[in-house]
Scaffold this motif. Structure first.
Motif, short mmCIF file in Angstrom:
data_model
loop_
_atom_site.label_atom_id
_atom_site.label_comp_id
_atom_site.label_asym_id
_atom_site.label_seq_id
_atom_site.Cartn_x
_atom_site.Cartn_y
_atom_site.Cartn_z
N ALA A 131 0.85 -1.20 0.00
CA ALA A 131 0.00 0.00 0.00
C ALA A 131 0.88 1.24 0.00
O ALA A 131 2.07 1.17 0.31
CB ALA A 131 -0.91 -0.01 1.22
N LYS A 132 0.26 2.38 -0.34
CA LYS A 132 0.99 3.64 -0.37
C LYS A 132 0.70 4.51 0.85
O LYS A 132 1.24 5.59 0.98
CB LYS A 132 0.64 4.40 -1.64
CG LYS A 132 1.15 3.72 -2.90
CD LYS A 132 0.74 4.50 -4.13
CE LYS A 132 1.26 3.90 -5.39
NZ LYS A 132 0.74 2.60 -5.73
N VAL A 148 -7.35 -6.91 3.95
CA VAL A 148 -6.67 -5.78 4.58
C VAL A 148 -7.21 -4.49 3.99
O VAL A 148 -7.19 -4.30 2.77
CB VAL A 148 -5.14 -5.86 4.34
CG1 VAL A 148 -4.43 -4.69 5.01
CG2 VAL A 148 -4.58 -7.18 4.81
N GLY A 149 -7.68 -3.60 4.85
CA GLY A 149 -8.10 -2.26 4.43
C GLY A 149 -6.93 -1.30 4.58
O GLY A 149 -6.15 -1.40 5.53
N THR A 150 -6.78 -0.38 3.65
CA THR A 150 -5.66 0.56 3.67
C THR A 150 -6.14 2.00 3.68
O THR A 150 -7.28 2.29 3.26
CB THR A 150 -4.74 0.36 2.45
OG1 THR A 150 -5.42 0.77 1.27
CG2 THR A 150 -4.30 -1.10 2.33
N SER A 151 -5.29 2.89 4.11
CA SER A 151 -5.62 4.31 4.11
C SER A 151 -5.53 4.92 2.72
O SER A 151 -5.91 6.07 2.53
CB SER A 151 -4.69 5.07 5.07
OG SER A 151 -4.96 4.70 6.40
N ASP A 152 -4.99 4.17 1.75
CA ASP A 152 -4.96 4.69 0.38
C ASP A 152 -6.14 4.16 -0.44
O ASP A 152 -6.07 4.04 -1.66
CB ASP A 152 -3.62 4.41 -0.30
CG ASP A 152 -3.31 2.94 -0.49
OD1 ASP A 152 -4.03 2.10 0.08
OD2 ASP A 152 -2.35 2.62 -1.20
N LEU A 155 -9.23 -2.13 -0.49
CA LEU A 155 -9.43 -3.36 0.25
C LEU A 155 -8.68 -4.42 -0.53
O LEU A 155 -8.91 -4.60 -1.73
CB LEU A 155 -10.91 -3.72 0.35
CG LEU A 155 -11.21 -5.06 1.02
CD1 LEU A 155 -10.78 -5.04 2.48
CD2 LEU A 155 -12.69 -5.40 0.90
N LEU A 156 -7.74 -5.09 0.14
CA LEU A 156 -6.89 -6.08 -0.51
C LEU A 156 -7.25 -7.47 -0.02
O LEU A 156 -7.53 -7.66 1.17
CB LEU A 156 -5.42 -5.82 -0.18
CG LEU A 156 -4.90 -4.39 -0.39
CD1 LEU A 156 -3.50 -4.26 0.16
CD2 LEU A 156 -4.95 -4.04 -1.86
N GLN A 168 -7.87 -6.65 -5.55
CA GLN A 168 -7.98 -5.41 -4.80
C GLN A 168 -9.22 -4.65 -5.27
O GLN A 168 -9.62 -4.76 -6.42
CB GLN A 168 -6.74 -4.55 -4.93
CG GLN A 168 -6.45 -4.05 -6.32
CD GLN A 168 -5.15 -3.28 -6.39
OE1 GLN A 168 -4.32 -3.35 -5.49
NE2 GLN A 168 -4.97 -2.54 -7.46
N PHE A 169 -9.82 -3.89 -4.35
CA PHE A 169 -11.00 -3.10 -4.66
C PHE A 169 -10.74 -1.68 -4.20
O PHE A 169 -10.34 -1.46 -3.04
CB PHE A 169 -12.22 -3.68 -3.92
CG PHE A 169 -13.42 -2.78 -3.97
CD1 PHE A 169 -14.17 -2.67 -5.14
CD2 PHE A 169 -13.79 -2.03 -2.87
CE1 PHE A 169 -15.27 -1.83 -5.19
CE2 PHE A 169 -14.89 -1.19 -2.92
CZ PHE A 169 -15.64 -1.09 -4.07
N GLU A 170 -10.93 -0.71 -5.09
CA GLU A 170 -10.74 0.70 -4.71
C GLU A 170 -12.06 1.21 -4.16
O GLU A 170 -13.08 1.25 -4.86
CB GLU A 170 -10.29 1.54 -5.89
CG GLU A 170 -9.95 2.96 -5.47
CD GLU A 170 -9.27 3.77 -6.54
OE1 GLU A 170 -8.88 4.91 -6.23
OE2 GLU A 170 -9.14 3.29 -7.68
N ALA A 171 -12.03 1.61 -2.88
CA ALA A 171 -13.24 2.02 -2.18
C ALA A 171 -13.60 3.49 -2.37
O ALA A 171 -14.73 3.88 -2.16
CB ALA A 171 -13.09 1.72 -0.68
N GLY A 172 -12.63 4.31 -2.73
CA GLY A 172 -12.90 5.73 -2.86
C GLY A 172 -12.66 6.51 -1.58
O GLY A 172 -12.67 7.73 -1.59
#
Length: 182
Positions: A131-132, A148-152, A155-156, A168-172
């Motif tokens: 993650a970034k 794993v949820g990330t601050s960038d 959801l991985l 991976q899913f980009e949540a916005g």
């Protein structure tokens, strides 16, 4: 003519000396550390705490520390997300480590540890630079996957045995809460 050249170079020398002195003084300062909340999870009589430079396992019945990970703390690497614990496996994401002076940003990793209860756990895998931005939520272990949820904003889904990225899913938006599974 010589005097004109000298007058242009003369102001540069004091500025250069001040810049070098300022760099030397700031380099001698105390390093700053990220200060925030500890991540805590309990399983049976063991409490796992992710805080600052590592993750601790504490036997609450015996009131003793079982182990600390990593054995040797690494500068600028911090843990705050609660670990996920299941079947002798512990998965935790870090808060991100600086990539260095000439590489802006952070490198965020997820670690899977095999905890046999006999001392410091062995690292099963590390998903480096996954993650970034930091991981502040607990991962979720379901079957052979870890989520794993990330601050960038991602959801991985990772393979529990290898750490390989499945999807991976980009949540916005940043994901600061543990994923749920139904």
């Amino acid at each position: 003519m010589y005097k004109a050249k000298w007058s242009l170079r003369r102001p540069i020398l004091p500025i250069l000396i001040l810049a070098v002195a300022a760099l030397a003084v700031t380099a001698c300062g105390t390093p700053t550390t990220a200060v925030t909340w500890p991540g805590l999870v309990a399983r049976d009589n063991v409490v796992y705490v992710a805080y600052g430079p590592g993750v601790l396992a504490v036997d609450v019945a015996a009131e003793e520390r079982l182990w600390a990970y990593p054995d040797e703390p690494r500068p600028s690497l911090y843990f705050y997300a609660p670990p996920a614990v299941g079947d002798g496996r512990l998965v935790v994401g870090d808060f991100g480590a600086s990539k260095g002076m000439f590489s802006p940003g952070v490198a965020v990793s997820v670690y899977a540890l095999d905890d046999d209860g006999q001392g410091t756990p062995a690292t099963r895998w590390t998903a480096g630079e996954i993650a970034k931005d930091k991981i502040v939520a607990a991962p979720l272990i379901v079957g052979d996957r870890v989520y794993v949820g990330t601050s960038d904003n991602y959801l991985l889904a990772l393979e529990l045995d290898s750490g390989d990225l499945v999807w991976q899913f980009e949540a916005g938006h940043s994901i600061w809460a543990q994923p749920v599974f139904a």
